[in-house]
Design an enzyme around this catalytic site. Sequence first.
Site, PDB file in Angstrom:
ATOM      1  CE  LYS A  24       9.020  -5.784  -8.626  1.00 26.74           C
ATOM      2  NZ  LYS A  24       8.116  -5.871  -7.471  1.00 26.74           N
ATOM      3  CD  GLN A  41       7.664  -8.212  -4.668  1.00 26.70           C
ATOM      4  OE1 GLN A  41       8.284  -7.285  -5.159  1.00 26.70           O
ATOM      5  NE2 GLN A  41       6.654  -8.788  -5.303  1.00 26.70           N
ATOM      6  CG  ASP A  70       5.260  -0.839  -5.364  1.00 27.60           C
ATOM      7  OD1 ASP A  70       5.266  -1.193  -6.552  1.00 27.60           O
ATOM      8  OD2 ASP A  70       5.728  -1.522  -4.436  1.00 27.60           O
TER       9      ASP A  70
HETATM   10  N1  GUN Z   1       3.404  -8.007  -5.532  1.00 25.61           N
HETATM   11  C1  GUN Z   1       2.740  -8.232  -6.686  1.00 25.61           C
HETATM   12  N2  GUN Z   1       2.782  -7.134  -7.477  1.00 25.61           N
HETATM   13  C2  GUN Z   1       3.482  -6.202  -6.791  1.00 25.61           C
HETATM   14  C3  GUN Z   1       3.863  -4.872  -7.088  1.00 25.61           C
HETATM   15  O1  GUN Z   1       3.554  -4.289  -8.142  1.00 25.61           O
HETATM   16  N3  GUN Z   1       4.583  -4.241  -6.123  1.00 25.61           N
HETATM   17  C4  GUN Z   1       4.922  -4.833  -4.969  1.00 25.61           C
HETATM   18  N4  GUN Z   1       5.623  -4.128  -4.078  1.00 25.61           N
HETATM   19  N5  GUN Z   1       4.585  -6.064  -4.660  1.00 25.61           N
HETATM   20  C5  GUN Z   1       3.872  -6.749  -5.576  1.00 25.61           C
END
Ligand code: GUN
Length: 283
Positions: free
Chosen positions: A53, A97, A120
């Site tokens: 990311k 995350q 998110d």
């Molecule tokens: N863990 C798995 N997928 C995601 C996501 O799209 N966002 C976040 N913050 N954590 C994740």
Amino acid sequence: MSKIIDGKLVSANIREQIKERTKAIKEKYSRTPGLAAVLVGEDPASQIYVRNKRKSCADVGIYSEEHKLPESTTEDDLLELIDKLNNDVNINGILVQLPLPNHIDESTILSSVTPEKDVDGFHPINAGHLFEGKPKFIPCTPHGIIKMLEFYNIDIEGKNAVVLGRSNIVGKPAAILLLQKNATVTICHSRTKNLNDELKKADIIVAAIGKAHFVKKEMVKEGAVIIDVGINRLETGKLAGDVDFDQVEEAASFITPVPGGVGPMTITMLLWNTLTSLEDSIG
Ligand code: GUN
């Protein structure tokens, strides 16, 4: 023979637009979109996601910072950090995350991110906006799925769409978005009876159950569109989707590969949301 939905191609296309918009906002307002990624613990997959990311942010000109906290971090410590980021003018998006360690309550944390920086789209307020049909931040994976379908001019209206999986991150928001595009949506999950019959009726299948190669050829209608959200690590170390690609490819009209399908789109829509957050704050 099906057509491959190339997530890398769609991503590259959208990332070009993000790059342009980021450049324009820098020139006009001397502002740079900023993303804070918060990672608690040592989960290797999460570390890779956060690294990817951040690299993608750098590629399009978005500032990013990582807050790496030990597994032993308390909920209060994490809330304190999020409060700081909520009030940091250089940060437009906050990404915590997941998964979090068991001693930290996920919904408490996700609700503590200010909805204006909730890139998110996991805050109940943003989930509510989505539910209402007036989304502000759409969760990145389902958003990416819709963008891919649009890129390939795949009709959604009036189609039977089956979403396999009911998570807050993918299944539920994907179902709502497909519904908003006027699909007839069925959500299937581990307790669904006659799953094969449901799948066989689907014009569009979104597979998000986290079971490698679960969807087989005999479950799929000829000509169906197959979106595979699964990222499963096989014993061989290879990545596998929730769909048995080699079998299903023959029956499908369109299909996403793993890797190179939905995966790149998730990060792209995170960049999109981070930039949009800054644009909205400027007005
Ligand atoms: N863990 C798995 N997928 C995601 C996501 O799209 N966002 C976040 N913050 N954590 C994740």
